[in-house]
Scaffold this motif. Structure first.
Motif, PDB file in Angstrom:
ATOM      1  N   SER A 133       0.808  -1.221   0.000  1.00 10.83           N
ATOM      2  CA  SER A 133       0.000   0.000   0.000  1.00 10.83           C
ATOM      3  C   SER A 133       0.840   1.269   0.000  1.00 10.83           C
ATOM      4  O   SER A 133       0.323   2.360  -0.248  1.00 10.83           O
ATOM      5  CB  SER A 133      -0.950  -0.006   1.206  1.00 10.83           C
ATOM      6  N   LYS A 134       2.138   1.143   0.278  1.00 12.88           N
ATOM      7  CA  LYS A 134       3.026   2.309   0.275  1.00 12.88           C
ATOM      8  C   LYS A 134       3.662   2.541  -1.097  1.00 12.88           C
ATOM      9  O   LYS A 134       4.477   3.450  -1.264  1.00 12.88           O
ATOM     10  CB  LYS A 134       4.115   2.122   1.330  1.00 12.88           C
ATOM     11  N   GLY A 135       3.319   1.707  -2.064  1.00 11.11           N
ATOM     12  CA  GLY A 135       3.834   1.890  -3.415  1.00 11.11           C
ATOM     13  C   GLY A 135       5.154   1.201  -3.671  1.00 11.11           C
ATOM     14  O   GLY A 135       5.888   1.575  -4.601  1.00 11.11           O
TER      15      GLY A 135
ATOM     16  N   LYS B 236      -9.496  -0.639  -3.181  1.00  9.76           N
ATOM     17  CA  LYS B 236      -9.173   0.262  -2.070  1.00  9.76           C
ATOM     18  C   LYS B 236      -7.662   0.287  -1.826  1.00  9.76           C
ATOM     19  O   LYS B 236      -7.056   1.351  -1.660  1.00  9.76           O
ATOM     20  CB  LYS B 236      -9.903  -0.193  -0.804  1.00  9.76           C
TER      21      LYS B 236
ATOM     22  N   ASN C  39      -5.680   8.997 -15.175  1.00  4.56           N
ATOM     23  CA  ASN C  39      -5.842   9.302 -13.750  1.00  4.56           C
ATOM     24  C   ASN C  39      -5.860   8.030 -12.921  1.00  4.56           C
ATOM     25  O   ASN C  39      -5.906   6.912 -13.448  1.00  4.56           O
ATOM     26  CB  ASN C  39      -7.102  10.146 -13.514  1.00  4.56           C
ATOM     27  N   LYS C  40      -5.829   8.212 -11.611  1.00  2.96           N
ATOM     28  CA  LYS C  40      -5.722   7.063 -10.702  1.00  2.96           C
ATOM     29  C   LYS C  40      -6.929   6.136 -10.810  1.00  2.96           C
ATOM     30  O   LYS C  40      -6.795   4.906 -10.787  1.00  2.96           O
ATOM     31  CB  LYS C  40      -5.556   7.554  -9.264  1.00  2.96           C
ATOM     32  N   LYS C  41      -8.115   6.690 -10.961  1.00  2.00           N
ATOM     33  CA  LYS C  41      -9.318   5.868 -11.057  1.00  2.00           C
ATOM     34  C   LYS C  41      -9.250   4.943 -12.259  1.00  2.00           C
ATOM     35  O   LYS C  41      -9.554   3.744 -12.161  1.00  2.00           O
ATOM     36  CB  LYS C  41     -10.560   6.763 -11.149  1.00  2.00           C
TER      37      LYS C  41
ATOM     38  N   ASN D 209      -5.773   1.960  -4.763  1.00  2.00           N
ATOM     39  CA  ASN D 209      -5.816   3.417  -4.687  1.00  2.00           C
ATOM     40  C   ASN D 209      -4.701   3.963  -3.812  1.00  2.00           C
ATOM     41  O   ASN D 209      -4.136   5.026  -4.097  1.00  2.00           O
ATOM     42  CB  ASN D 209      -7.174   3.876  -4.150  1.00  2.00           C
ATOM     43  N   GLN D 210      -4.365   3.216  -2.754  1.00  2.00           N
ATOM     44  CA  GLN D 210      -3.246   3.619  -1.892  1.00  2.00           C
ATOM     45  C   GLN D 210      -1.912   3.376  -2.597  1.00  2.00           C
ATOM     46  O   GLN D 210      -1.009   4.208  -2.529  1.00  2.00           O
ATOM     47  CB  GLN D 210      -3.293   2.840  -0.576  1.00  2.00           C
TER      48      GLN D 210
ATOM     49  N   SER E 233      -1.274   6.074  -5.170  1.00  2.00           N
ATOM     50  CA  SER E 233      -1.429   7.453  -4.712  1.00  2.00           C
ATOM     51  C   SER E 233      -0.204   8.279  -5.103  1.00  2.00           C
ATOM     52  O   SER E 233       0.937   7.871  -4.885  1.00  2.00           O
ATOM     53  CB  SER E 233      -1.608   7.473  -3.190  1.00  2.00           C
ATOM     54  N   ASN E 234      -0.444   9.422  -5.726  1.00  2.00           N
ATOM     55  CA  ASN E 234       0.622  10.347  -6.144  1.00  2.00           C
ATOM     56  C   ASN E 234       1.573   9.739  -7.183  1.00  2.00           C
ATOM     57  O   ASN E 234       2.712  10.178  -7.313  1.00  2.00           O
ATOM     58  CB  ASN E 234       1.442  10.829  -4.930  1.00  2.00           C
ATOM     59  N   LYS E 235       1.098   8.703  -7.907  1.00  2.00           N
ATOM     60  CA  LYS E 235       1.912   8.108  -8.975  1.00  2.00           C
ATOM     61  C   LYS E 235       1.383   8.547 -10.339  1.00  2.00           C
ATOM     62  O   LYS E 235       0.176   8.529 -10.579  1.00  2.00           O
ATOM     63  CB  LYS E 235       1.893   6.575  -8.903  1.00  2.00           C
TER      64      LYS E 235
END
Length: 361
Positions: free
Chosen positions: A192-194, A330, A283-285, A333-334, A337-339
């Motif tokens: 989840s931290k990428g 879910k 986008n992330k979605k 999405n984490q 995030s910011n990628k």
């Protein structure tokens, strides 16, 4: 006899009483763990079928069920799974190899040059069983599986995503000719931290991967036996796209196997009937939706398994597949995030060099 391994961040214990345990531990794709103080995430036992102790509540043609566990029949083995959904419990897998007494099948395999040991292990270590179950175990640890490939070096860690045949493997191996290291091919582990983790799942090498002349793949192919090379080339001559499953460690030197790395570059690859490569940021979605679809299409055995409990009883502890999808997205999405992610839509015959050229821009 018990052995301990890690696959990514998960700790696995392997125990066997069956004669196939030695073969199984040889083929098992985890890294050997010397420090055994860590909590076990997955326990695997290789047992004789006479040791079956599963007491089902419901029966179907190939699967038996309780309210929270199941027993599945496959062609070369049976298996049971317990504690797959309880986050605070160790997942337990029991594998019961079958004794093949079909003489006709044995003769056919002998004529076709089929290695029975290899066939058995390939069935176990496939999406039909182990990697599908492992993907759900990752969700318990707030991690996800992705269908992708990844390479890393001191300057860039690249994640390729997409469906089969989009160019992930061929492009990754072209990059591996330089100073990039291998993380995974086909089955990726992301937290989840990428972060991305090295995964030892055996890679599937196709003729379509070899045709671009990547040095590591060419060397691997040249080391095959003469009989296997002739068989491979004959299939190509007849219009086929032969495939061979092989451990990354059989293709790459140990120094080319990477370690845990943070995602820095994301490319989602799609082949279409377009005339030239089109690149656009998504986008992330959209990235999460595309990643889920590309990944879970590999896990078709899970759809069969998870449709049974709700057909025979609504009073069970199995999650609905929609709930698994919701949890996956879910966490994804984490992860993302910011990628920044770029979608590359490419003509069918785009080469790895053309994809790499776009990476450099």
């Amino acid at each position: 006899m018990k052995k301990y391994y890690t696959i990514g961040p998960l700790v696995i214990s392997l125990f066997g009483e069956h004669k196939k345990f030695k073969e199984f531990s040889k083929y098992f794709q985890g890294d050997i763990l010397e420090d055994r103080s860590s909590n076990i995430d997955i326990e695997i036992k290789i047992l004789d079928i006479s040791k079956k102790d599963f007491e089902p509540k419901y029966y179907s043609s190939s699967i038996e069920l309780t309210n929270d566990s199941f027993y599945k029949n496959e062609s070369n083995f049976d298996y049971s799974v317990e504690n797959l959904f309880e986050n605070d419990k160790m997942t337990k897998l029991k594998i019961f190899p079958k004794n093949d007494t079909n003489i006709k099948k044995k003769i056919k395999n002998l004529i076709n040059g089929v290695n029975l040991e290899e066939e058995f292990m390939n069935e176990i270590f496939s999406y039909k069983f182990f990697w599908s179950i492992f993907s759900l175990c990752l969700l318990k640890k707030e991690m996800i599986f992705v269908h992708g490939g990844a390479v890393s070096n001191s300057e860039n860690n690249i994640l390729f995503l997409g469906t089969g045949g989009c160019g992930k493997t061929s492009t990754s191996f072209k990059l591996l000719e330089g100073d990039y290291n291998y993380l995974f091919e086909d089955f990726g582990i992301l937290d989840s931290k990428g972060n991305m983790y090295s995964c030892p799942k055996w890679m599937a090498i196709y003729q379509s991967d070899l045709k671009f002349g990547q040095s590591h793949l060419v060397k691997w192919f040249s080391n095959l036996s003469l009989k296997k090379r002739i068989s491979w080339k004959l299939k190509v001559f007849l219009g086929g796209n032969p495939r061979k499953k092989v451990s990354p460690r059989k293709v790459l030197e140990s120094k080319k196997i990477g370690v845990k790395s943070e995602i820095e570059t994301i490319r989602f690859l799609v082949r279409s009937n377009c005339k030239k490569i089109k690149a656009k940021e998504i986008n992330k979605k959209e990235l999460v939706e595309r990643t889920f679809s590309a990944s879970f299409r590999e896990l078709t055995p899970l759809y069969e398994i998870f449709s049974h409990p709700f057909a025979v009883s609504l009073d069970n502890k199995f999650p609905k597949f929609s709930e698994i999808e919701e949890k996956y997205k879910k966490i994804a999405n984490q992860v993302f995030s910011n990628k920044k992610a770029i979608l590359l839509e490419m003509p069918k015959k785009t080469s790895p060099n053309e994809i790499i050229e776009l990476l450099r821009k």
